[in-house]
Design a protein around this motif. Structure first.
Motif, PDB file in Angstrom:
ATOM      1  N   SER A 180     -43.988  16.599  -2.799  1.00 22.44           N
ATOM      2  CA  SER A 180     -44.189  17.886  -3.449  1.00 22.44           C
ATOM      3  C   SER A 180     -45.642  18.014  -3.886  1.00 22.44           C
ATOM      4  N   GLY A 181     -46.036  19.226  -4.211  1.00 24.94           N
ATOM      5  CA  GLY A 181     -47.392  19.458  -4.665  1.00 24.94           C
ATOM      6  C   GLY A 181     -47.731  18.666  -5.912  1.00 24.94           C
ATOM      7  N   ARG A 182     -46.807  18.608  -6.874  1.00 21.51           N
ATOM      8  CA  ARG A 182     -47.052  17.868  -8.102  1.00 21.51           C
ATOM      9  C   ARG A 182     -47.178  16.365  -7.836  1.00 21.51           C
ATOM     10  N   GLU A 183     -46.369  15.863  -6.911  1.00 25.37           N
ATOM     11  CA  GLU A 183     -46.472  14.451  -6.558  1.00 25.37           C
ATOM     12  C   GLU A 183     -47.843  14.151  -5.955  1.00 25.37           C
ATOM     13  N   MET A 184     -48.338  15.065  -5.106  1.00 27.82           N
ATOM     14  CA  MET A 184     -49.660  14.866  -4.519  1.00 27.82           C
ATOM     15  C   MET A 184     -50.751  15.032  -5.567  1.00 27.82           C
ATOM     16  N   ASP A 185     -50.554  15.972  -6.508  1.00 28.51           N
ATOM     17  CA  ASP A 185     -51.508  16.124  -7.603  1.00 28.51           C
ATOM     18  C   ASP A 185     -51.667  14.819  -8.370  1.00 28.51           C
ATOM     19  N   CYS A 186     -50.538  14.224  -8.733  1.00 25.04           N
ATOM     20  CA  CYS A 186     -50.563  12.989  -9.523  1.00 25.04           C
ATOM     21  C   CYS A 186     -51.153  11.835  -8.723  1.00 25.04           C
ATOM     22  N   LEU A 187     -50.834  11.766  -7.433  1.00 25.81           N
ATOM     23  CA  LEU A 187     -51.416  10.724  -6.585  1.00 25.81           C
ATOM     24  C   LEU A 187     -52.928  10.895  -6.462  1.00 25.81           C
ATOM     25  N   ALA A 188     -53.368  12.148  -6.340  1.00 22.92           N
ATOM     26  CA  ALA A 188     -54.803  12.410  -6.218  1.00 22.92           C
ATOM     27  C   ALA A 188     -55.543  11.963  -7.468  1.00 22.92           C
ATOM     28  N   HIS A 189     -54.939  12.193  -8.634  1.00 26.05           N
ATOM     29  CA  HIS A 189     -55.550  11.745  -9.875  1.00 26.05           C
ATOM     30  C   HIS A 189     -55.551  10.210  -9.957  1.00 26.05           C
ATOM     31  N   ALA A 190     -54.446   9.601  -9.501  1.00 26.05           N
ATOM     32  CA  ALA A 190     -54.380   8.140  -9.498  1.00 26.05           C
ATOM     33  C   ALA A 190     -55.447   7.561  -8.568  1.00 26.05           C
ATOM     34  N   ALA A 191     -55.712   8.265  -7.462  1.00 22.72           N
ATOM     35  CA  ALA A 191     -56.732   7.807  -6.517  1.00 22.72           C
ATOM     36  C   ALA A 191     -58.117   7.816  -7.147  1.00 22.72           C
ATOM     37  N   LEU A 192     -58.311   8.660  -8.160  1.00 19.58           N
ATOM     38  CA  LEU A 192     -59.583   8.727  -8.872  1.00 19.58           C
ATOM     39  C   LEU A 192     -59.649   7.721 -10.011  1.00 19.58           C
ATOM     40  N   GLY A 193     -58.577   6.922 -10.148  1.00 19.85           N
ATOM     41  CA  GLY A 193     -58.546   5.905 -11.183  1.00 19.85           C
ATOM     42  C   GLY A 193     -58.105   6.409 -12.543  1.00 19.85           C
ATOM     43  N   LYS A 194     -57.516   7.597 -12.589  1.00 22.32           N
ATOM     44  CA  LYS A 194     -57.099   8.174 -13.859  1.00 22.32           C
ATOM     45  C   LYS A 194     -55.752   7.609 -14.294  1.00 22.32           C
ATOM     46  N   THR A 195     -55.596   7.430 -15.587  1.00 27.21           N
ATOM     47  CA  THR A 195     -54.330   6.947 -16.141  1.00 27.21           C
ATOM     48  C   THR A 195     -53.325   8.084 -16.188  1.00 27.21           C
ATOM     49  N   SER A 196     -52.059   7.733 -16.472  1.00 26.79           N
ATOM     50  CA  SER A 196     -51.037   8.767 -16.602  1.00 26.79           C
ATOM     51  C   SER A 196     -51.386   9.737 -17.725  1.00 26.79           C
ATOM     52  N   LYS A 197     -51.946   9.212 -18.807  1.00 32.02           N
ATOM     53  CA  LYS A 197     -52.309  10.064 -19.940  1.00 32.02           C
ATOM     54  C   LYS A 197     -53.405  11.046 -19.558  1.00 32.02           C
ATOM     55  N   GLU A 198     -54.404  10.566 -18.844  1.00 29.47           N
ATOM     56  CA  GLU A 198     -55.493  11.440 -18.405  1.00 29.47           C
ATOM     57  C   GLU A 198     -54.993  12.474 -17.403  1.00 29.47           C
ATOM     58  N   THR A 199     -54.113  12.036 -16.497  1.00 25.23           N
ATOM     59  CA  THR A 199     -53.538  12.950 -15.516  1.00 25.23           C
ATOM     60  C   THR A 199     -52.697  14.014 -16.216  1.00 25.23           C
ATOM     61  N   ALA A 200     -51.911  13.603 -17.198  1.00 24.99           N
ATOM     62  CA  ALA A 200     -51.075  14.540 -17.945  1.00 24.99           C
ATOM     63  C   ALA A 200     -51.925  15.600 -18.627  1.00 24.99           C
ATOM     64  N   ARG A 201     -53.055  15.174 -19.188  1.00 19.73           N
ATOM     65  CA  ARG A 201     -53.934  16.122 -19.863  1.00 19.73           C
ATOM     66  C   ARG A 201     -54.537  17.113 -18.856  1.00 19.73           C
ATOM     67  N   ASP A 202     -54.977  16.611 -17.704  1.00 20.24           N
ATOM     68  CA  ASP A 202     -55.602  17.465 -16.696  1.00 20.24           C
ATOM     69  C   ASP A 202     -54.615  18.481 -16.121  1.00 20.24           C
ATOM     70  N   LEU A 203     -53.381  18.042 -15.899  1.00 19.70           N
ATOM     71  CA  LEU A 203     -52.371  18.896 -15.253  1.00 19.70           C
ATOM     72  C   LEU A 203     -51.489  19.628 -16.259  1.00 19.70           C
TER      73      LEU A 203
END
Length: 240
Positions: A180-203
């Protein structure tokens, strides 16, 4: 609305290199006329499950789960239009003619209303061998003029064909995981080295939701953790 941007949108398609590029492009395209949700589907004679036929989408996983659990694809007027139609069909889920049993028709209407997908436009497409598919755009404030519809259909055909080419160059489409788009969003953030907390804030999501999406992505990619999932997604061409 799309007339002033049509040439730019057409010119941009050849430069899309991954499924995630297609995701971002389609989300922006839909946003030009009020669509907040989209799905690119490829019909498969072996299954009508949304989880299986959706190539790229930003639909909520809960909607897809409820839809498939109740087998709402059977009698779906939108999927039926993809199978036989050749023009854009716009609709309101409250008035869309249904061939489902009354209780399932009511459930489908409630489901799409609850997830902010009351109005929609479906654009039938097909590949070089005639296999059918298409794009669905939906939202609560979707506004699509006849001229926009014609242009959107043109773009949908170009985009669909290009997405299949991307899939073919990375891995056969039958093996490509449907993220899904959200799954790819989260993977893309993980690829940038972002934590779940940082990803949650961005999205603008909760930490728990981000973890949920990453867990689903790991499962679909058969990865042991998010690092492994990112590596596999890159290798498959899902992330640049």
């Amino acid at each position: 609305m799309l007339a002033n941007k049509l040439v730019d949108y057409v010119d941009e398609i050849p430069g899309l290199e991954t499924a995630y590029d297609v995701f971002r492009y389609t989300r922006r395209l839909g946003g030009d006329f009020g669509a907040t949700r989209f799905s690119i589907v490829r019909l498969d004679k072996g299954t009508s499950s949304l989880a299986d036929i959706g190539i790229v989408n930003n639909w909520d996983p809960e909607l897809i789960a409820v839809y498939d659990e109740n087998e709402l694809s059977n009698g779906s007027p939108v999927l039926a239009h993809f199978e036989t139609g050749n023009r854009v069909m716009t609709y309101c889920v409250d008035t869309l003619p249904q061939k489902r049993p009354n209780e399932k028709a009511a459930l489908a209407r409630k489901l799409f209303n609850d997830f902010g997908m009351k109005y929609g436009a479906c654009c039938p497409t097909h590949d070089a061998t005639g296999n059918r598919g298409g794009l669905i755009f939906s939202g609560d404030e979707l506004v699509l003029t006849p001229e926009d519809g014609a242009m959107l259909h043109l773009l949908s055909n170009y985009l669909y064909d290009h997405l299949l080419q991307i899939s073919a160059t990375s891995i056969s489409n039958s093996e490509l995981p449907s993220l899904s788009g959200r799954e790819m969003d989260c993977l893309a953030h993980a690829a940038l080295g972002k934590t779940s907390k940082e990803t949650a804030r961005d999205l603008e999501l909760s930490d728990h939701t981000v973890t949920h999406y990453l867990t689903l992505a790991c499962k679909k990619l058969e990865a042991i953790n998010r690092v492994h999932a990112v590596a596999k997604a890159m290798r498959l061409g899902l992330l640049s």
